[in-house]
Each structure stands twice: as C-alpha cells, then as structure tokens.
Design a protein around this motif. Structure first.
Motif, PDB file in Angstrom:
ATOM      1  N   GLU A   1     -46.784  17.708 -15.514  1.00 16.58           N
ATOM      2  CA  GLU A   1     -47.382  17.681 -14.169  1.00 16.58           C
ATOM      3  C   GLU A   1     -46.663  16.634 -13.347  1.00 16.58           C
ATOM      4  O   GLU A   1     -46.094  15.690 -13.878  1.00 16.58           O
ATOM      5  CB  GLU A   1     -48.868  17.306 -14.243  1.00 16.58           C
ATOM      6  N   PHE A   2     -46.714  16.833 -12.022  1.00 14.72           N
ATOM      7  CA  PHE A   2     -46.327  15.776 -11.103  1.00 14.72           C
ATOM      8  C   PHE A   2     -47.587  15.234 -10.454  1.00 14.72           C
ATOM      9  O   PHE A   2     -48.466  15.998 -10.050  1.00 14.72           O
ATOM     10  CB  PHE A   2     -45.417  16.311  -9.990  1.00 14.72           C
ATOM     11  N   ASN A   3     -47.651  13.908 -10.333  1.00 20.25           N
ATOM     12  CA  ASN A   3     -48.641  13.272  -9.483  1.00 20.25           C
ATOM     13  C   ASN A   3     -47.882  12.580  -8.364  1.00 20.25           C
ATOM     14  O   ASN A   3     -46.706  12.246  -8.526  1.00 20.25           O
ATOM     15  CB  ASN A   3     -49.481  12.256 -10.260  1.00 20.25           C
ATOM     16  N   VAL A   4     -48.548  12.349  -7.248  1.00 24.82           N
ATOM     17  CA  VAL A   4     -47.834  11.824  -6.075  1.00 24.82           C
ATOM     18  C   VAL A   4     -48.297  10.409  -5.747  1.00 24.82           C
ATOM     19  O   VAL A   4     -48.324   9.997  -4.590  1.00 24.82           O
ATOM     20  CB  VAL A   4     -47.999  12.767  -4.870  1.00 24.82           C
ATOM     21  N   ARG A   5     -48.640   9.676  -6.787  1.00 25.60           N
ATOM     22  CA  ARG A   5     -49.244   8.347  -6.677  1.00 25.60           C
ATOM     23  C   ARG A   5     -48.995   7.644  -7.997  1.00 25.60           C
ATOM     24  O   ARG A   5     -48.480   8.256  -8.931  1.00 25.60           O
ATOM     25  CB  ARG A   5     -50.745   8.523  -6.473  1.00 25.60           C
ATOM     26  N   MET A   6     -49.372   6.391  -8.094  1.00 20.51           N
ATOM     27  CA  MET A   6     -49.249   5.719  -9.381  1.00 20.51           C
ATOM     28  C   MET A   6     -50.347   6.222 -10.322  1.00 20.51           C
ATOM     29  O   MET A   6     -51.355   6.771  -9.880  1.00 20.51           O
ATOM     30  CB  MET A   6     -49.349   4.209  -9.204  1.00 20.51           C
ATOM     31  N   GLY A   7     -50.167   6.014 -11.611  1.00 23.12           N
ATOM     32  CA  GLY A   7     -51.165   6.446 -12.585  1.00 23.12           C
ATOM     33  C   GLY A   7     -52.279   5.424 -12.716  1.00 23.12           C
ATOM     34  O   GLY A   7     -52.093   4.239 -12.461  1.00 23.12           O
ATOM     35  N   ASP A   8     -53.445   5.909 -13.111  1.00 22.25           N
ATOM     36  CA  ASP A   8     -54.555   5.025 -13.428  1.00 22.25           C
ATOM     37  C   ASP A   8     -55.011   5.445 -14.821  1.00 22.25           C
ATOM     38  O   ASP A   8     -55.474   6.579 -14.970  1.00 22.25           O
ATOM     39  CB  ASP A   8     -55.666   5.205 -12.397  1.00 22.25           C
ATOM     40  N   PRO A   9     -54.813   4.680 -15.873  1.00 22.56           N
ATOM     41  CA  PRO A   9     -54.612   3.226 -15.911  1.00 22.56           C
ATOM     42  C   PRO A   9     -53.178   2.721 -16.072  1.00 22.56           C
ATOM     43  O   PRO A   9     -53.006   1.519 -16.327  1.00 22.56           O
ATOM     44  CB  PRO A   9     -55.428   2.836 -17.146  1.00 22.56           C
ATOM     45  N   GLU A  10     -52.139   3.530 -15.896  1.00 20.69           N
ATOM     46  CA  GLU A  10     -50.773   3.021 -16.117  1.00 20.69           C
ATOM     47  C   GLU A  10     -50.433   1.840 -15.191  1.00 20.69           C
ATOM     48  O   GLU A  10     -49.666   0.943 -15.557  1.00 20.69           O
ATOM     49  CB  GLU A  10     -49.745   4.134 -15.891  1.00 20.69           C
ATOM     50  N   THR A  11     -50.965   1.891 -13.960  1.00 20.45           N
ATOM     51  CA  THR A  11     -50.651   0.831 -12.985  1.00 20.45           C
ATOM     52  C   THR A  11     -51.052  -0.556 -13.496  1.00 20.45           C
ATOM     53  O   THR A  11     -50.379  -1.546 -13.187  1.00 20.45           O
ATOM     54  CB  THR A  11     -51.388   1.125 -11.654  1.00 20.45           C
TER      55      THR A  11
END
Ligand code: AMP
Ligand code: GLY
Length: 403
Positions: A264-274
């Motif tokens: 998948e693509f997300n268009v933001r940072m990950g939560d909890p990766e950030t």
C-alpha cells in the motif's frame, strides 16, 4: 518560525515534540492536539485550519493524518500561498482509493501484488476464482488500517465480502518481511527517512485482526544501502516523477524473494513509525520541513545510529469499539522513555483514555535490544484498566539482525 501541526495522535505528538526541539522553530501550535501535545505546543480545537494558521501567522503547517489531506487541505493552503507539508488531494488518492492506487502502480510499472477489482459482491465472487488461498481482500476507501482481510479459505473470503464495503481490491497474498519505507518529497525529489517496521496485528506473533499499528521500531539494519537504492529506483522515484508528489510518501513494502513489492501507499507518516523515527532524527526538523514545502529539499538527513522502539498501549476491546474514560496512572515516571499521547483526554485534572490506541512508549538504545528493554521497563510503570499491549515488539528484528 512558527509551525502548526494538524492532528491529535501519537504521530502528531512525536512531530510536535521534535519540532519543539528544532533550533529554527520558535513556537509550535497544534489542532486539535491532545494533552501530551499540549506539553510541547499550543493546542486549539478549531477545524478551520486555514483561518487558524492565518490568525497565528504560522510560517509552516504540517499535516499528520490522511483525512484532511484527502479532503484537500494542502490545495487550500497552496491557493493562498501558505507553505504546507503534504500532498494535493489528487495525490492523496494514492491512499484514499486502493483501486486507484493499484491501477496507478500497474500503469507505471511499480511492483505490487497481482490484483482484480470488483464493484459488487457478485463481481468479487467471480474475481476470487482467479486466486489461490490465502487471498487478500481490501476495501477501496480509508479504513484506519482495518479494511483488509486475509482469507484462508472460500468461507472466510465470503465473510469478508459481506463485511467490507465495495468497491474491493482482491489480490494475491505475498509473504516476506514487511518494511515501512517513508520518504519526504518536494515535488521533484525524495529524501528517504530511516526504515522502520510496524506490528499491525493486535496479538503477539502476528495473531488476531489488523489494527492501526501496535508498535514499531526503527533500525538502520532493516535495509542495506543497496536495498534502499533499489527501492528508490524501482518504486519511489517513478511515483514522484509521475505525480510531482509533495509531502510524505509511505510505501508499505513486502520484501518478497523476488524483491520489494508495494502492499500500500500512504500519503503521510506512519503511526506508530513516526515515534521511533522522531526519536532518532538529529537534523533540524523545522528547517527540513520548510525546505520540503518550498521545493528545496536537502540531499541528506542526519540520524542517530541507535535504534528506537515504540510500544503502543491500547484500550480494552481495541480494535473493536474501545472502552474509554479510564484513568491513566504512572505518566510522570517515564524513566528513559518518552510517552507519546494518542487517545488521551484531560478530565478534572486527570488524564483518561479517549481512543483505541492510547499511548506510545518510545525509547532509544545502543542496540535494538536495549531500546526494546528500556521501552518495556517504562511500560511497566503505566496502568489503566483494560490496558493491552504486545509483548513481542521488535522481536523479529532481534532474530534477524542478531543485535
Ligand atoms: P494495507 O492496508 O494494504 O497495508 O494492508 C494491511 C496489512 O495487511 C499489511 O500491512 C499486511 O500485513 C497485510 N497485507 C496487505 N496486503 C497483503 C498481501 N498482498 N499479502 C500479504 N499480506 C498483505
Ligand atoms: N502504521 C501504519 C500506518 O500508519 O498506516
């Protein structure tokens, strides 16, 4: 400069926390924020982001979650010449519609699982005939990480068809290690952040339903320089060239024996990766984000080589409807960790739970093992009724990199 963070989760707390420590940043604002974010930023519950940013005279806005991006907040800010980090609504469809995203990847030749799309349950049943089990069914629209079912047999696939709203993507099941590869883009080029790994299932050993993410670690050992170069060349750069992408592009990758493939693509940072990423970042984050928003991204970022780990503490019954309103104790003794707030609320001078994912306890260590141990030691000080968390965050990394 003054920076505004849009959002209210653990990711936004980590972003605001890092911005607060940036030499270039004088004030941090957040909307709506949460009690943790309020320790490092001025919070306000307004949803009129443009008016809020104008009133405060902010120099830069950064958007945490996907919903405002899909709704076009970046287009609104840009029309008024206000610097903002994020993709246009058109590019946010890479996350907002899985059907669009898969077709786009197929068209530009980005590696991704073989798929069919279906607009009705009947079409989905027909499409399924072309796949072996396990098979993956995904609903088209935003679903907070919960719109995906891995069906082991036809009965489970039928159940998924009845449960997931159409249109659907039906795709081949891929096996391998998952990696979150997040880049920051300025419309022309992409700057890779350090790699990280999420833990999507609710229970230990990747059992139970998918969640928004139950914990993550970031360790440079997750990907070799050669692997990073290959991902940039075959996945990220083609997308950035085709879309003039701005903001964070998050490629959820499966490292298959045939090479990395996009789940998948997300268009933001990950939560909890950030949360672990912000703990490891050394560069001035405010300066970097302003550069991204003004088309002048630097070539490199500076990172702490030490790994970091985030353990998510979730409410009872999550990922189903979580129980909320439980008083949280032990927040003032984080030890060596930073406790990022996600689903919390201040009531009568106490901090209580207000969402599924409540806290992200995050620590850095000289080794992955040390970061994990420090984070779990801090978790042991925190209590609320029904608190649940995974005990195996980072264990796969320990096995793989032997650190
Ligand atoms: P997505 O929202 O598309 O990332 O899917 C959520 C999670 O479902 C992923 O993080 C994977 O763990 C799993 N998943 C999605 N697609 C596939 C696939 N094609 N093969 C195996 N697992 C998948
Ligand atoms: N951690 C997964 C996500 O942010 O989508």
């Amino acid at each position: 400069m003054k920076v505004l963070v849009i959002g209210s989760g653990g990711r936004e707390h980590a972003l605001a926390w890092r911005l607060r420590q940036s030499p270039s940043v004088k004030e941090v604002y957040a909307t709506p924020g949460n009690p943790g974010i309020a320790q490092v930023a001025h919070c306000d519950s307004t949803r009129d982001y443009v008016q809020f940013a104008q009133r405060l005279g902010v120099d830069l806005t950064v958007v945490g979650p996907e919903a405002p991006l899909v709704a076009g907040v970046v287009d609104q800010f840009r029309a008024l010449g206000m610097p903002i980090v994020g993709p246009t609504a058109a590019n946010a469809a890479l996350e907002g519609s899985k059907v669009h995203s898969k077709r786009f990847m197929h068209r530009i030749g980005v590696p991704t699982a073989r798929f069919e799309t279906a607009t009705t349950p009947a079409e989905a049943r027909t499409a399924l005939l072309a796949f072996r089990y396990p098979v993956v069914l995904k609903t088209d629209g935003l679903a907070a990480g919960k719109g995906v079912v891995i069906a082991q047999n036809p009965a489970e696939a039928e159940e998924a068809i009845q449960q997931l709203p159409c249109p659907l993507v039906i795709e081949e099941f891929l096996s391998g290690e998952e990696v979150s590869f997040i880049v920051l883009c300025d419309g022309k080029k992409a700057l890779a952040l350090e790699p990280s790994q999420d833990h999507k299932r609710i229970f230990d050993n990747d059992q139970g339903p998918n969640t928004g993410g139950m914990g993550a670690y970031s360790d440079s050992l997750i990907l070799t320089p050669e692997q990073r170069g290959h991902i940039l060349e075959t996945i990220i750069n083609p997308v950035v060239s085709a879309t003039h992408f701005t903001g964070f592009l998050y490629a959820g990758l499966m490292m298959t024996p045939e090479g990395p493939s996009v789940l998948e693509f997300n268009v933001r940072m990950g939560d909890p990766e950030t949360q672990p990423l912000m703990m490891r970042l050394r560069s001035d984050w405010g300066e970097t984000l302003l550069a991204a928003a003004t088309g002048a991204l630097p070539d490199t970022l500076e990172w702490d080589p030490n790994p970091a780990t985030c353990i998510v503490l979730a409410a009872e019954a999550y990922p189903n409807t979580p129980k909320t309103g439980q008083v949280i104790e032990g927040l003032d003794t984080p030890g060596d960790a930073v406790v990022f707030h996600a689903g919390t609320k201040a009531v009568d001078g106490k901090i209580v739970t207000s969402g599924g994912r409540v806290l992200g306890v995050t620590a850095k260590g000289a080794t992955l093992r040390e970061s994990i141990d420090k984070a779990y030691r801090a978790v042991a000080n925190i209590r609320f009724e029904g608190m649940q968390y995974r005990k195996d965050i980072g264990q796969k990394g320990l096995k793989r990199y032997n650190t």
